[in-house]
Design a protein around this motif. Structure first.
Motif, mmCIF file in Angstrom:
data_model
loop_
_atom_site.group_PDB
_atom_site.id
_atom_site.type_symbol
_atom_site.label_atom_id
_atom_site.label_comp_id
_atom_site.label_asym_id
_atom_site.label_seq_id
_atom_site.Cartn_x
_atom_site.Cartn_y
_atom_site.Cartn_z
ATOM 1 N N VAL A 62 44.691 41.078 42.015
ATOM 2 C CA VAL A 62 45.051 39.691 42.309
ATOM 3 C C VAL A 62 43.768 38.946 42.642
ATOM 4 O O VAL A 62 43.024 39.314 43.556
ATOM 5 C CB VAL A 62 46.038 39.608 43.486
ATOM 6 C CG1 VAL A 62 46.436 38.156 43.743
ATOM 7 C CG2 VAL A 62 47.280 40.452 43.207
ATOM 8 N N ASP A 65 42.114 33.349 43.678
ATOM 9 C CA ASP A 65 42.991 32.172 43.583
ATOM 10 C C ASP A 65 44.464 32.551 43.627
ATOM 11 O O ASP A 65 45.346 31.694 43.496
ATOM 12 C CB ASP A 65 42.695 31.355 42.320
ATOM 13 C CG ASP A 65 42.952 32.133 41.027
ATOM 14 O OD1 ASP A 65 43.370 33.306 41.104
ATOM 15 O OD2 ASP A 65 42.725 31.569 39.937
ATOM 16 N N LYS A 67 46.154 34.533 41.532
ATOM 17 C CA LYS A 67 46.795 34.719 40.232
ATOM 18 C C LYS A 67 46.405 36.057 39.616
ATOM 19 O O LYS A 67 45.432 36.685 40.030
ATOM 20 C CB LYS A 67 46.420 33.575 39.287
ATOM 21 C CG LYS A 67 46.894 32.205 39.765
ATOM 22 C CD LYS A 67 46.447 31.099 38.817
ATOM 23 C CE LYS A 67 46.912 29.732 39.309
ATOM 24 N NZ LYS A 67 46.479 28.641 38.400
ATOM 25 N N THR A 69 46.157 38.188 35.628
ATOM 26 C CA THR A 69 46.144 38.092 34.177
ATOM 27 C C THR A 69 46.393 39.482 33.614
ATOM 28 O O THR A 69 45.759 40.447 34.036
ATOM 29 C CB THR A 69 44.802 37.560 33.654
ATOM 30 O OG1 THR A 69 44.592 36.242 34.187
ATOM 31 C CG2 THR A 69 44.798 37.481 32.137
ATOM 32 N N ASP A 75 47.230 33.908 33.858
ATOM 33 C CA ASP A 75 47.204 33.047 35.042
ATOM 34 C C ASP A 75 48.588 32.877 35.673
ATOM 35 O O ASP A 75 49.050 31.771 35.925
ATOM 36 C CB ASP A 75 46.624 31.672 34.690
ATOM 37 C CG ASP A 75 45.170 31.757 34.259
ATOM 38 O OD1 ASP A 75 44.502 32.720 34.666
ATOM 39 O OD2 ASP A 75 44.718 30.879 33.519
ATOM 40 N N LEU A 76 49.213 34.002 35.965
ATOM 41 C CA LEU A 76 50.522 33.978 36.617
ATOM 42 C C LEU A 76 50.325 34.076 38.126
ATOM 43 O O LEU A 76 49.690 35.020 38.609
ATOM 44 C CB LEU A 76 51.391 35.136 36.122
ATOM 45 C CG LEU A 76 52.825 35.175 36.650
ATOM 46 C CD1 LEU A 76 53.624 34.000 36.103
ATOM 47 C CD2 LEU A 76 53.489 36.491 36.293
ATOM 48 N N PRO A 77 50.841 33.121 38.919
ATOM 49 C CA PRO A 77 50.701 33.204 40.380
ATOM 50 C C PRO A 77 51.385 34.462 40.918
ATOM 51 O O PRO A 77 52.528 34.760 40.566
ATOM 52 C CB PRO A 77 51.401 31.936 40.873
ATOM 53 C CG PRO A 77 51.364 30.995 39.712
ATOM 54 C CD PRO A 77 51.496 31.869 38.491
ATOM 55 N N ALA A 78 50.658 35.190 41.771
ATOM 56 C CA ALA A 78 51.207 36.407 42.373
ATOM 57 C C ALA A 78 51.205 36.354 43.898
ATOM 58 O O ALA A 78 52.086 36.924 44.540
ATOM 59 C CB ALA A 78 50.410 37.630 41.908
#
Length: 201
Positions: A62, A65, A67, A69, A75-78
């Protein structure tokens, strides 16, 4: 009257903050964290397993920021999500490319979101930020930071609870660390800040 006030203020200054400082209620011995659910934070590692699609399964970090990949997922928010929620969002993203994806997310590293980390400031041997663990106590934190310094006023330490609007409680670190008084041990909540002042004497 003026002389009396001046004398009173001088006496207060000489007595130090111990006698004139704001006193806080003792910290509750237990913290009601039964519904605590670990949330992913920057620095955690996330192992993504896509059933029957090993080429899409991998471990990713993670980013700062918050996110991640991964293959077919950019760029998926985690950060701030639990593993189940993140798995469903990855399934949704992969659904554009493969039919009925089944995703499992396994979290490692366990840094957690900044808002849930425990912070220790002031006269600790090693002031630092620590990942929160369920049932974590002040004693656990003291072991992690190496105790208090010789200059600490441990029994005037305070616990600021961000989850309760920065409400402050008193904690007896000297009794706990130096005298082994386990009755001074209290459980912590995510986001707690332990403040250890310097002794005036």
């Amino acid at each position: 009257m003026k002389r009396f006030l001046t004398t009173g203020l001088l006496a207060c200054a000489l007595a130090g903050l111990a006698g004139c400082a704001t006193t806080y209620p003792p910290a509750p011995a237990t913290a009601d964290n039964a519904d605590y659910n670990y949330l992913i934070g920057p620095g955690d590692s996330v192992n993504i397993v896509v059933w029957r699609n090993p080429e899409l399964s991998m471990s990713v970090a993670v980013r700062p920021d918050g996110k991640i990949t991964a293959p077919l997922v950019e760029d998926l928010p985690a950060a701030g999500r639990d593993s189940t929620t993140l798995a469903r969002e990855i399934e949704q993203a992969l659904g554009k490319y493969i039919r009925d994806p089944v995703v499992t997310v396994i979290v490692g590293g366990f840094v957690g979101p900044y808002s849930q980390q425990i912070r220790v400031i002031g006269e600790a041997a090693r002031p630092q930020t620590l990942p929160y663990r369920q049932k974590m106590s002040v004693l656990d934190v003291m072991i992690a930071v190496g105790g208090i310094t010789d200059f600490a006023d441990g029994n005037r330490a305070t616990l600021m609870r961000t989850s309760e609007g920065n409400k402050q409680y008193s904690v007896r670190l000297k009794d706990l660390v130096k005298r082994g008084d386990v009755s001074a041990n209290v459980e912590l909540k995510p986001g707690d800040v332990l403040i250890i002042p310097q002794s005036w004497f």
